[in-house]
Design a protein around this motif. Sequence first.
Motif, mmCIF file in Angstrom:
data_model
loop_
_atom_site.group_PDB
_atom_site.id
_atom_site.type_symbol
_atom_site.label_atom_id
_atom_site.label_comp_id
_atom_site.label_asym_id
_atom_site.label_seq_id
_atom_site.Cartn_x
_atom_site.Cartn_y
_atom_site.Cartn_z
ATOM 1 N N ALA A 288 2.860 6.861 -4.241
ATOM 2 C CA ALA A 288 3.123 6.888 -2.802
ATOM 3 C C ALA A 288 2.028 6.156 -2.034
ATOM 4 O O ALA A 288 2.303 5.412 -1.086
ATOM 5 C CB ALA A 288 3.247 8.331 -2.310
ATOM 6 N N GLN A 289 0.763 6.347 -2.440
ATOM 7 C CA GLN A 289 -0.336 5.665 -1.765
ATOM 8 C C GLN A 289 -0.235 4.159 -1.969
ATOM 9 O O GLN A 289 -0.490 3.372 -1.043
ATOM 10 C CB GLN A 289 -1.676 6.177 -2.294
ATOM 11 N N ALA A 290 0.151 3.736 -3.179
ATOM 12 C CA ALA A 290 0.298 2.304 -3.451
ATOM 13 C C ALA A 290 1.408 1.698 -2.598
ATOM 14 O O ALA A 290 1.269 0.581 -2.088
ATOM 15 C CB ALA A 290 0.587 2.087 -4.938
ATOM 16 N N PHE A 291 2.515 2.435 -2.421
ATOM 17 C CA PHE A 291 3.619 1.924 -1.608
ATOM 18 C C PHE A 291 3.199 1.841 -0.140
ATOM 19 O O PHE A 291 3.491 0.844 0.545
ATOM 20 C CB PHE A 291 4.845 2.818 -1.754
ATOM 21 N N PHE A 292 2.525 2.879 0.358
ATOM 22 C CA PHE A 292 2.056 2.878 1.745
ATOM 23 C C PHE A 292 1.106 1.704 1.975
ATOM 24 O O PHE A 292 1.200 1.007 3.000
ATOM 25 C CB PHE A 292 1.364 4.203 2.056
ATOM 26 N N THR A 293 0.204 1.467 1.033
ATOM 27 C CA THR A 293 -0.753 0.362 1.149
ATOM 28 C C THR A 293 -0.032 -0.983 1.093
ATOM 29 O O THR A 293 -0.375 -1.915 1.839
ATOM 30 C CB THR A 293 -1.799 0.449 0.025
ATOM 31 N N PHE A 294 0.971 -1.084 0.232
ATOM 32 C CA PHE A 294 1.765 -2.315 0.122
ATOM 33 C C PHE A 294 2.428 -2.641 1.463
ATOM 34 O O PHE A 294 2.382 -3.780 1.947
ATOM 35 C CB PHE A 294 2.817 -2.156 -0.970
ATOM 36 N N VAL A 295 3.051 -1.643 2.090
ATOM 37 C CA VAL A 295 3.722 -1.858 3.372
ATOM 38 C C VAL A 295 2.706 -2.263 4.450
ATOM 39 O O VAL A 295 2.975 -3.136 5.277
ATOM 40 C CB VAL A 295 4.489 -0.587 3.794
ATOM 41 N N ARG A 296 1.529 -1.654 4.421
ATOM 42 C CA ARG A 296 0.507 -1.958 5.426
ATOM 43 C C ARG A 296 -0.062 -3.368 5.255
ATOM 44 O O ARG A 296 -0.304 -4.072 6.246
ATOM 45 C CB ARG A 296 -0.630 -0.944 5.323
#
Length: 317
Positions: A288-296
């Motif tokens: 989830a953190q990797a996906f959030f960082t990817f979107v950011r």
Amino acid sequence: MRKSLLRMTFRQLQIFRAVCDNRSYSRAAEEMALTQPAVSLQIRQLEELVGQPLFDYVGKKLYLTDAAEVLQRASADIFGRLESLDMQLTDLQGSLQGQLSLAVESSAKYFVPHLFAAFRREYPEVSLQLTVVNHTQAIRRLSANRDDLLIISQVPSDMDLEFLPFLNNPIIAVAPADHPLCSQPSLHLQDLTGWPLLVREPGSGTRRACEEYCHQKRAHFAQTQEVGSMEGLCEGVIAGLGLALLPRHAVRRELQTGVLRELPVVELPLLRSWCVVHPRGKYLSPVAQAFFTFVRNQRTQIGALAEHFGGAGNSPQ
């Protein structure tokens, strides 16, 4: 801590969560490959450990007690931590693995698979569990901590949330290709009000945004017809039942093939931002953190993907 709570088992919590999700002992038993008496026994034992009843029957409907609501949130956190542990252990082996549990509003369901595909090109061993809901259901899932992350277009101001706007969600007016309004070079919202308007169910975020905007612009539709899905709305417009205000992404194929036309309304498109959201302070799994960082961090890539996908990809500032 009460010693009785330490005697809970993961199996009991799994069965409890199945009953909560299904609101039924029999359906939970079927899901868990158990008999209904076995499910009932495990819930009774869990209630003894908690010291309070977990479910109430009113008529033939099953309702969660306050104790069950608390236990449901705690169990979601427990199993989320186990999933996170599994991800961290695989991450130590050199690759990010695991499942991203993502809930999205129905207006985003057309674009999000393309977004996840771009994310998965960087993390090929991550899988996706995607749940499509309307806005009201999304808020309930946020309150119950049901998902790793949510993608919604109207972030509630009365909840303590961490959110990241990442892409505009343009809402446009559409009509069948042979509609008289399609021949007009320019229109105002007021010009549409003489025709029936097809709308989503009351819990829809798109409906709520459009109703608020039309009220602000003093455009009041005397005739409305409720259709409970984005696909149903689209087919209703094609069939000539009325006009609709829809996310451009949701009707991109129909616009490309010409069965629908975007009406040249001066006050449109209505721009709302899709946001990736989670409760503030929530522990995010590595996936989830990797996906959030990817979107950011990948705004340019996401904007280009949206342009290719549906021609409306500017990221919010």
